[in-house]
Design a protein around this motif. Structure first.
Motif, PDB file in Angstrom:
ATOM      1  N   LEU A  98       0.843  -1.034   0.056  1.00  0.00           N
ATOM      2  CA  LEU A  98      -0.031   0.110  -0.089  1.00  0.00           C
ATOM      3  C   LEU A  98       1.020   1.293  -0.078  1.00  0.00           C
ATOM      4  N   SER A  99       0.487   2.240  -0.828  1.00  0.00           N
ATOM      5  CA  SER A  99       1.309   3.334  -0.652  1.00  0.00           C
ATOM      6  C   SER A  99       0.708   4.285   0.590  1.00  0.00           C
ATOM      7  N   SER A 100       1.774   5.145   0.834  1.00  0.00           N
ATOM      8  CA  SER A 100       1.110   6.177   1.876  1.00  0.00           C
ATOM      9  C   SER A 100      -0.405   6.842   1.463  1.00  0.00           C
ATOM     10  N   ARG A 101      -0.244   7.338   0.364  1.00  0.00           N
ATOM     11  CA  ARG A 101      -1.320   8.045  -0.119  1.00  0.00           C
ATOM     12  C   ARG A 101      -2.485   6.935  -0.221  1.00  0.00           C
ATOM     13  N   GLN A 102      -2.630   5.824  -0.547  1.00  0.00           N
ATOM     14  CA  GLN A 102      -3.639   4.723  -0.433  1.00  0.00           C
ATOM     15  C   GLN A 102      -4.057   4.562   0.661  1.00  0.00           C
ATOM     16  N   PHE A 103      -3.037   4.623   1.767  1.00  0.00           N
ATOM     17  CA  PHE A 103      -3.288   4.116   3.364  1.00  0.00           C
ATOM     18  C   PHE A 103      -4.063   5.277   3.599  1.00  0.00           C
ATOM     19  N   ARG A 104      -3.996   6.522   3.394  1.00  0.00           N
ATOM     20  CA  ARG A 104      -4.599   7.705   3.888  1.00  0.00           C
ATOM     21  C   ARG A 104      -6.270   7.840   3.167  1.00  0.00           C
ATOM     22  N   ASP A 105      -6.369   7.076   2.181  1.00  0.00           N
ATOM     23  CA  ASP A 105      -7.570   7.294   1.640  1.00  0.00           C
ATOM     24  C   ASP A 105      -8.785   6.893   2.315  1.00  0.00           C
ATOM     25  N   VAL A 106      -9.904   7.587   2.406  1.00  0.00           N
ATOM     26  CA  VAL A 106     -10.903   7.329   3.302  1.00  0.00           C
ATOM     27  C   VAL A 106     -11.789   6.174   2.775  1.00  0.00           C
ATOM     28  N   GLY A 107     -11.482   5.729   1.530  1.00  0.00           N
ATOM     29  CA  GLY A 107     -12.121   4.568   1.078  1.00  0.00           C
ATOM     30  C   GLY A 107     -11.443   3.153   1.047  1.00  0.00           C
ATOM     31  N   LEU A 108     -10.225   3.341   1.654  1.00  0.00           N
ATOM     32  CA  LEU A 108      -9.518   2.137   1.726  1.00  0.00           C
ATOM     33  C   LEU A 108     -10.113   1.002   2.314  1.00  0.00           C
ATOM     34  N   ALA A 143      -4.636   8.062  13.389  1.00  0.00           N
ATOM     35  CA  ALA A 143      -5.596   7.737  12.317  1.00  0.00           C
ATOM     36  C   ALA A 143      -5.061   6.358  11.898  1.00  0.00           C
ATOM     37  N   SER A 144      -3.818   6.156  11.664  1.00  0.00           N
ATOM     38  CA  SER A 144      -3.295   4.864  11.272  1.00  0.00           C
ATOM     39  C   SER A 144      -3.708   3.789  12.333  1.00  0.00           C
ATOM     40  N   ALA A 145      -3.567   4.004  13.421  1.00  0.00           N
ATOM     41  CA  ALA A 145      -4.278   3.094  14.525  1.00  0.00           C
ATOM     42  C   ALA A 145      -5.574   2.353  14.195  1.00  0.00           C
ATOM     43  N   ALA A 146      -6.535   3.615  13.790  1.00  0.00           N
ATOM     44  CA  ALA A 146      -7.744   3.293  13.436  1.00  0.00           C
ATOM     45  C   ALA A 146      -8.054   2.537  12.204  1.00  0.00           C
ATOM     46  N   VAL A 147      -7.273   2.812  11.383  1.00  0.00           N
ATOM     47  CA  VAL A 147      -7.365   2.240   9.960  1.00  0.00           C
ATOM     48  C   VAL A 147      -7.010   0.770  10.080  1.00  0.00           C
ATOM     49  N   LEU A 148      -5.790   0.573  10.802  1.00  0.00           N
ATOM     50  CA  LEU A 148      -5.220  -1.018  11.077  1.00  0.00           C
ATOM     51  C   LEU A 148      -6.117  -1.743  11.797  1.00  0.00           C
ATOM     52  N   THR A 190      -9.976  -6.147  12.197  1.00  0.00           N
ATOM     53  CA  THR A 190     -11.471  -6.626  12.471  1.00  0.00           C
ATOM     54  C   THR A 190     -11.891  -7.362  11.393  1.00  0.00           C
ATOM     55  N   ARG A 191     -11.587  -7.023  10.108  1.00  0.00           N
ATOM     56  CA  ARG A 191     -12.008  -7.489   8.925  1.00  0.00           C
ATOM     57  C   ARG A 191     -11.086  -9.040   8.622  1.00  0.00           C
ATOM     58  N   GLY A 192     -10.198  -9.027   9.446  1.00  0.00           N
ATOM     59  CA  GLY A 192      -9.456 -10.372   9.199  1.00  0.00           C
ATOM     60  C   GLY A 192      -8.247 -10.248   8.714  1.00  0.00           C
ATOM     61  N   ILE A 193      -7.897  -9.129   7.974  1.00  0.00           N
ATOM     62  CA  ILE A 193      -6.855  -9.001   7.013  1.00  0.00           C
ATOM     63  C   ILE A 193      -5.567  -8.890   7.585  1.00  0.00           C
ATOM     64  N   LEU A 194      -5.479  -8.164   8.852  1.00  0.00           N
ATOM     65  CA  LEU A 194      -4.051  -8.167   9.515  1.00  0.00           C
ATOM     66  C   LEU A 194      -4.125  -9.187  10.664  1.00  0.00           C
ATOM     67  N   ARG A 195      -2.747  -9.622  10.797  1.00  0.00           N
ATOM     68  CA  ARG A 195      -2.776 -10.671  11.924  1.00  0.00           C
ATOM     69  C   ARG A 195      -1.629 -10.219  12.609  1.00  0.00           C
ATOM     70  N   GLU A 196      -1.568 -10.350  13.902  1.00  0.00           N
ATOM     71  CA  GLU A 196      -0.430 -10.362  14.875  1.00  0.00           C
ATOM     72  C   GLU A 196       0.913 -10.579  14.488  1.00  0.00           C
TER      73      GLU A 196
END
Length: 538
Positions: free
Chosen positions: A429-439, A472-477, A482-488
């Protein structure tokens, strides 16, 4: 008009009302009513009125004249108007005045005069001759308005139109005018002109971390230091933001220009006395272009000095570079790439390629990394480090990455169904894409459309993208987790400890596998069908 005595004597009208000097002279019981109105008009008008004899000696002034000049009638009647002179007009100005009114014509101008207090003021004045019964000029009448406030406002507007309000340096408009004149003089004298494009290094960081007030103080200090590096005949201008331009005239050799560039670097070496107590160190990058070798017009010189400045930044900042023709070719290629890339997505020029991630024990691929490639029909295969920054700059990185994610999910899903059900996909993910509200919505929709297990998708981004806005990063991650995309156990950057500044960060405790960000979502696939068969990069 001898009635205007030194003390403005008053007289009684027949009706018992008090009259001033002019009225006492002209308003007798036999006076024509029209003359009475004229006298009162002169006395009561808001404009200064002064009447002199043909030889210039003052015979009459009205109350508005007294108010504007500060002189009482008794102080000025019988004297010359020259007592109002400020010394700001050359002798030729008064010669033209007397020549005009002596010829029986009116003279109009804005006079710079001096009040009785010594203060200068501006008067918009008209002086007209008065002819007697024999048609000869017997008197002159001067009427005027105090336009000091208007002149001050006009000069302020003129200043703002030509000078930078913060630093007091010439702005872009005046810079262009001065550079044009410098080029014209150099052409006549067969001399060179040097343009130095000076850009403050990492100024945005100062603004973002210490605030705009500190940023303004840095710009003011920078302007002061630049002024000290040039002769009084040269020009320092602020182009805008943190960009300054130096114009050197009468240049005999590039060595002289280099000396000034080194002087500028030395001037910025000491600590800036802002953000106490420690202050700041601010360096600059400088690009140099010379007339007539590097350009014949202001636009050409500024553009090429700008190109050279960017080369100085690329070389590590706090340095200078002279313009070279090869820089023009590089800039032109970048420009043509920028034009071509705008239609690349619609024209199907992007493709996704894959780099396998191998388990060293089994020697089998456990994941593939999606990488973006651009195959331009005009420019051929363009390296990612050339086109990714363009996508970031013009905002196309978001729609292109959205397309690339769907392609990568679709192709990886095909491989899973072909016998590798646990194959994971790593997607940058680019930093700009990561900041996109629709990510989150984009990722969720792509997963649903391709029936892809979110546990097998790894989204990767740089640490700097996370730290731009940690909250904001914490909220997105957290939403992605929660969606199951990231794992510890598997996310971003090879890093063994949680962020010391954010112990509660959603990445905390996890093994971070930090890659180089989207600078490589690469390209394309075919498959069983050309579109369904992935290409692997060793």
């Amino acid at each position: 008009m001898t009635a205007s005595s030194h003390h403005r004597p008053e007289a009684e009208a027949s009706s018992g009302e008090t009259l001033n000097a002019a009225e006492a002279t002209y308003l007798n019981r036999d006076a024509n009513p029209f003359v009475q109105i004229l006298v009162r008009a002169v006395e009561q008008t808001d404009d200064a009125v002064m009447i002199t004899r043909a030889d210039g000696i003052i015979e009459y002034v009205n109350p508005s004249f007294e108010r504007i000049t500060g002189y009482r009638a008794g102080e000025i009647v019988g004297r010359s108007p020259s007592m109002l002179a400020s010394g700001m007009h050359p002798p030729a100005f008064y010669s033209e005045l007397w020549h005009t009114i002596g010829a029986g014509e009116s003279f109009r101008s804005v006079f710079t005069n001096r009040r009785s207090s010594g203060e200068l003021y501006y008067e918009e004045k008209t002086i007209s001759p008065i002819r007697g019964a024999d048609a000869t000029i017997s008197h002159f009448v001067a009427t005027g308005k105090d336009v000091t406030a208007r002149i001050a406002a006009e000069r302020r507007l003129e200043y703002l139109a030509n000078y930078d309000a913060l630093t007091g340096l010439p702005n872009r408009s005046l810079l262009r005018d001065r550079l044009t004149q410098a080029i014209q003089r150099a052409h006549r004298q067969t001399k060179a002109v040097a343009v130095q494009f000076v850009d403050l290094d990492r100024f945005k960081l100062i603004n973002d971390t210490l605030g705009h007030n500190t940023g303004d103080r840095v710009l003011i200090e920078a302007a002061s230091r630049l002024r000290q590096c040039l002769r009084a005949t040269d020009t320092v201008a602020r182009l805008g933001g943190d960009e300054f331009i130096l114009i050197q005239e009468d240049v005999d050799s590039p060595d002289v220009v280099e000396q000034v560039a080194r002087k500028v670097l030395e001037a910025f070496a000491p600590r800036f006395p802002v953000a106490p107590p420690q202050g700041l160190f601010v360096s600059v990058s400088i690009g140099l272009a010379l007339y007539p070798m590097d350009g014949l017009t202001p636009d050409e010189l500024l553009m090429r000095a700008d190109l050279a400045m960017y080369r100085a930044k690329e070389a590590g900042r706090n340095s200078f570079r002279f313009f070279e023709p090869a820089m023009d070719a590089s800039a032109m290629r970048t420009l043509t790439l920028e034009v071509a890339i705008r239609g690349a997505l619609e024209n199907g020029e992007f493709a996704v390629a894959y780099q396998p991630i191998i388990d060293t024990h089994t020697q089998r691929p456990i994941a593939i990394e999606a990488l973006l490639r651009w195959h331009s029909p005009i420019h051929g295969t363009v390296p990612p480090d050339h086109f990714i920054p363009l996508l970031e700059e013009n905002g196309l990185i978001v729609p292109v990455s959205r397309w690339a994610l769907r392609e990568a999910l679709r192709q990886t899903r095909h491989l899973q169904q072909s016998g590798q059900p646990g194959l994971r996909l790593a997607f940058n993910l680019s930093s700009r894409q990561f900041r996109d509200v629709g990510l989150l919505q984009d990722v969720t929709a792509a997963l649903d459309e391709t029936d892809f297990d979110p546990r097998l998708l790894e989204l990767e981004l740089t640490e700097s993208a996370l730290m731009d806005n940690p909250e904001a990063s914490a909220a997105v991650l957290e939403a992605l987790r929660t969606r199951g995309i990231l794992r510890e156990s598997r996310t971003l950057i090879e890093h063994q400890s949680r962020s010391p500044t954010h112990p509660g960060h959603p990445l905390g405790g996890g093994r971070l596998r930090h890659r180089l960000l989207i600078p490589r979502l690469l390209d394309a696939l075919s498959g069983t069908h050309p579109q369904d068969r992935p290409q692997f990069r060793p």
